[in-house]
Design a protein around this motif. Structure first.
Motif, short mmCIF file in Angstrom:
data_model
loop_
_atom_site.label_atom_id
_atom_site.label_comp_id
_atom_site.label_asym_id
_atom_site.label_seq_id
_atom_site.Cartn_x
_atom_site.Cartn_y
_atom_site.Cartn_z
N VAL A 75 0.86 -1.18 0.00
CA VAL A 75 0.00 0.00 0.00
C VAL A 75 0.90 1.23 0.00
N VAL A 76 0.64 2.16 -0.91
CA VAL A 76 1.38 3.42 -0.97
C VAL A 76 0.39 4.53 -0.63
N ILE A 77 0.80 5.43 0.27
CA ILE A 77 -0.10 6.48 0.74
C ILE A 77 0.36 7.84 0.22
N GLU A 78 -0.57 8.55 -0.41
CA GLU A 78 -0.35 9.91 -0.89
C GLU A 78 -1.16 10.84 0.02
N THR A 79 -0.47 11.65 0.80
CA THR A 79 -1.12 12.49 1.81
C THR A 79 -1.76 13.73 1.20
N GLY A 80 -2.56 14.40 2.00
CA GLY A 80 -3.20 15.64 1.59
C GLY A 80 -2.26 16.82 1.74
N ILE A 81 -2.68 17.96 1.22
CA ILE A 81 -1.89 19.19 1.35
C ILE A 81 -1.71 19.52 2.82
N GLY A 82 -0.49 19.87 3.17
CA GLY A 82 -0.20 20.26 4.55
C GLY A 82 -0.05 19.09 5.49
N SER A 83 -0.18 17.87 5.00
CA SER A 83 -0.09 16.69 5.86
C SER A 83 1.28 16.06 5.77
N ASP A 88 6.04 -4.98 -7.97
CA ASP A 88 4.71 -5.59 -7.91
C ASP A 88 3.63 -4.52 -7.97
N LYS A 89 2.46 -4.94 -8.43
CA LYS A 89 1.31 -4.03 -8.41
C LYS A 89 0.96 -3.70 -6.96
N PHE A 90 0.42 -2.51 -6.74
CA PHE A 90 0.14 -2.05 -5.38
C PHE A 90 -1.18 -1.29 -5.33
N ILE A 91 -1.63 -1.07 -4.09
CA ILE A 91 -2.83 -0.27 -3.82
C ILE A 91 -2.34 1.14 -3.49
N LEU A 92 -2.88 2.12 -4.19
CA LEU A 92 -2.50 3.51 -3.98
C LEU A 92 -3.64 4.24 -3.28
N VAL A 93 -3.33 4.79 -2.11
CA VAL A 93 -4.31 5.49 -1.28
C VAL A 93 -4.05 6.99 -1.38
N GLY A 94 -5.10 7.76 -1.64
CA GLY A 94 -4.97 9.21 -1.71
C GLY A 94 -5.95 9.90 -0.79
N HIS A 95 -5.43 10.80 0.03
CA HIS A 95 -6.26 11.56 0.96
C HIS A 95 -6.33 13.02 0.48
N SER A 96 -7.53 13.55 0.39
CA SER A 96 -7.78 14.95 0.07
C SER A 96 -7.08 15.31 -1.25
N PHE A 97 -6.18 16.30 -1.25
CA PHE A 97 -5.44 16.65 -2.46
C PHE A 97 -4.66 15.46 -2.99
#
Length: 150
Positions: free
Chosen positions: A18-26, A82-91
């Motif tokens: 799992v790869v996490i892309e945070t929101g602006i300012g996070s 490997d293929k992964f799950i990409l998680v995006g919060h807000s921006f």
């Protein structure tokens, strides 16, 4: 894209990534309580975009396309094959949507958490006086710009 110096952490040891892309300012540190719950069942990649944490300052404009490309470079650099799950919060959700358009073959799936809509400007054209009173787009943009400089 030139070599990037982006701060990242890899937590967990399971095969599902799992790869996490945070929101602006996070910061990715904001995700630690969630990562603690997930680390037994997943391997999680957290990173700071350019201009955040210990990552380098941005050398390109902060478009979702450029951010998606930078994330892809980081994942290549650290050997994610490997293929992964990409998680995006807000921006980060906007960045994830762009990543999915650019690199669909690399993904198992995406998860959007309170994601900004790709057509978010249309939301501000709606006649919603209460929302408009509490959330002015100019103030939100100014706040996001200020947060991204920290």
């Amino acid at each position: 894209m030139n070599e990037l110096n982006l701060e990242y952490k890899i937590i967990g040891k399971d095969k599902t990534l799992v790869v996490i892309e945070t929101g602006i300012g996070s910061s990715f540190y904001d995700w630690y309580s969630i990562v603690e719950e997930l680390k037994e069942d997943f391997t999680i990649v957290l990173y700071h975009r350019c201009g955040y944490g210990k990552s380098q300052d941005p050398k390109t404009s902060r478009t979702t396309k450029n951010i998606a490309g930078e994330l892809n470079c980081l994942l290549d650099k650290i050997g994610i094959k490997d293929k992964f799950i990409l998680v995006g919060h807000s921006f980060g959700g906007l960045c994830v949507q762009n990543y999915a358009k650019m690199y669909p073959h690399k993904l198992k799936g995406i998860m959007l958490i309170d994601s900004t809509s790709f057509n978010f400007k249309q939301l501000y054209m709606l006649d919603t006086p209460v929302m408009n009173f509490h959330i002015a787009i100019d103030k939100m943009v100014e706040s996001n710009i200020n947060c991204s400089k920290k």
